[in-house]
Design an enzyme around this catalytic site. Structure first.
Site, PDB file in Angstrom:
ATOM      1  N   HIS A 173      -7.952   0.667  -4.559  1.00 36.37           N
ATOM      2  CA  HIS A 173      -9.044   0.842  -3.398  1.00 36.37           C
ATOM      3  C   HIS A 173      -9.816   2.078  -3.326  1.00 36.37           C
ATOM      4  O   HIS A 173      -9.199   3.107  -2.805  1.00 36.37           O
ATOM      5  CB  HIS A 173      -8.324   0.125  -2.049  1.00 36.37           C
ATOM      6  CG  HIS A 173      -9.106   0.150  -1.044  1.00 36.37           C
ATOM      7  ND1 HIS A 173      -8.685   0.152   0.280  1.00 36.37           N
ATOM      8  CD2 HIS A 173     -10.297   0.020  -0.921  1.00 36.37           C
ATOM      9  CE1 HIS A 173      -9.490  -0.255   1.140  1.00 36.37           C
ATOM     10  NE2 HIS A 173     -10.811  -0.058   0.563  1.00 36.37           N
ATOM     11  N   SER A 221       0.811  -1.300   0.051  1.00 38.40           N
ATOM     12  CA  SER A 221      -0.034  -0.063  -0.090  1.00 38.40           C
ATOM     13  C   SER A 221       0.728   1.300  -0.043  1.00 38.40           C
ATOM     14  O   SER A 221       1.627   1.440   0.962  1.00 38.40           O
ATOM     15  CB  SER A 221      -0.918   0.026   1.258  1.00 38.40           C
ATOM     16  OG  SER A 221      -1.540   1.330   1.338  1.00 38.40           O
ATOM     17  N   ASP A 241      -6.780  -6.176   4.237  1.00 36.65           N
ATOM     18  CA  ASP A 241      -6.109  -5.066   4.298  1.00 36.65           C
ATOM     19  C   ASP A 241      -6.140  -4.325   5.646  1.00 36.65           C
ATOM     20  O   ASP A 241      -7.182  -3.993   6.088  1.00 36.65           O
ATOM     21  CB  ASP A 241      -6.776  -3.936   3.047  1.00 36.65           C
ATOM     22  CG  ASP A 241      -6.308  -2.689   2.721  1.00 36.65           C
ATOM     23  OD1 ASP A 241      -5.181  -2.210   3.446  1.00 36.65           O
ATOM     24  OD2 ASP A 241      -6.692  -1.867   2.128  1.00 36.65           O
TER      25      ASP A 241
HETATM   26  C1  DX5 Z   1      -6.430   1.650   5.301  1.00 36.04           C
HETATM   27  C2  DX5 Z   1      -5.910   1.402   3.957  1.00 36.04           C
HETATM   28  C3  DX5 Z   1      -4.890   0.525   3.849  1.00 36.04           C
HETATM   29  C4  DX5 Z   1      -3.680   0.875   4.521  1.00 36.04           C
HETATM   30  C5  DX5 Z   1      -3.089  -0.395   5.363  1.00 36.04           C
HETATM   31  O1  DX5 Z   1      -7.896   2.385   5.081  1.00 36.04           O
HETATM   32  O2  DX5 Z   1      -6.860   0.757   3.152  1.00 36.04           O
HETATM   33  O3  DX5 Z   1      -4.427  -0.091   2.666  1.00 36.04           O
HETATM   34  O4  DX5 Z   1      -2.850   1.348   3.934  1.00 36.04           O
HETATM   35  O5  DX5 Z   1      -1.978   0.204   5.997  1.00 36.04           O
HETATM   36  P1  DX5 Z   1      -1.207  -0.722   7.166  1.00 36.04           P
HETATM   37  O6  DX5 Z   1      -0.631  -1.953   6.759  1.00 36.04           O
HETATM   38  O7  DX5 Z   1      -0.073   0.071   7.735  1.00 36.04           O
HETATM   39  O8  DX5 Z   1      -2.228  -1.142   8.157  1.00 36.04           O
HETATM   40 ZN    ZN Z   2      -6.333  -0.231   0.978  1.00 34.53          ZN
END
Ligand code: DX5
Ligand code: ZN
Length: 221
Positions: free
Chosen positions: A68, A10, A177
């Site tokens: 997303h 991400s 995610d």
């Molecule tokens: C949250 C996002 C994620 C986020 C995940 O709303 O959709 O894609 O970047 O981040 P981590 O892996 O740091 O939890």
């Molecule tokens: Zn995401």
């Protein structure tokens, strides 16, 4: 783990002042896709980026862009995100009224389509659309921010999602995610996950590719 897992870093957690070098770092790694989190400050309490960032990654990335959308009215924007280079477009169940219409529209443009579910949204709501989907995204945190704590309740939800996919002869992948790292990857894959999104765990790493590989080939914790 004998199945092939997909890793989608991400870019919410990447260095936004250096998009070109971040895209190249992902190109050189074992990551499969690039996950791009679009937030509108309405559907979620945060604003990130939109079409120009998808376009910038498209220019430098050799990986499929996994977009997303955490936005209201995703039907108004799907076409533009696909034109800018999305290879997989995922929108939220909670943000869309005419889901079947939007899934058909996305697929008719040659793009893969996923539906995302917030932590409190039941997988049973996808029963009548799952056979048309390429992916179900199970949020393992409340969407809006990187670096949040993984919600433990997610494992049983993933298993129920996997059962529903099999029951409906769907080929949809299951993506997770939020809060994904090397400590929960094996258990998640075992419950039925095919695609890991990970932001802070990957981009905070000294060796980005080493951490990608710890998700792609997870070991029991
Ligand atoms: C949250 C996002 C994620 C986020 C995940 O709303 O959709 O894609 O970047 O981040 P981590 O892996 O740091 O939890
Ligand atoms: Zn995401």
């Amino acid at each position: 783990m004998d199945k092939t897992l997909i890793v989608s870093p991400s870019i919410l957690s990447c260095d936004h002042a250096n998009i070109e070098s971040e895209a190249k770092k992902i190109n050189k790694s074992s990551a499969d896709w690039v996950h791009i989190d679009v937030m509108d400050g309405v559907f979620v309490p945060n604003i990130t980026f939109g079409l120009p960032v998808v376009k910038a990654f498209k220019k430098h990335s050799e990986k499929m862009l996994d977009v997303h959308l955490m936005i209201v009215n995703p039907d108004n924007y799907a076409e533009r995100f696909i034109k800018e280079g999305a290879g997989m477009l995922t929108f939220h169940y909670e943000a869309c009224t005419h889901i079947h219409r939007l899934v058909s529209q996305i697929k008719s443009m040659g793009c893969k389509c996923g539906i995302a579910l917030n932590p409190a949204t039941s997988v049973t709501l996808l029963e009548d659309i799952v056979s048309d989907l390429d992916m179900v995204l199970i949020m393992t945190v409340n969407p809006g921010f990187g670096g949040q704590k993984f919600i433990e309740h997610s494992y049983s939800k993933i298993s129920r999602c996997k059962e529903m996919i099999l029951k409906n002869n769907s080929s949809a992948l299951i993506q997770v995610d939020g809060g994904v790292d090397n400590t929960n990857a094996y258990k998640l894959a075992d419950a039925g996950v095919d695609v890991f999104v990970s932001g802070s765990y990957l981009f905070a790493a000294k060796d980005f590719d080493a951490n990608v590989r710890l998700l792609k080939y997870p070991v029991k914790y």
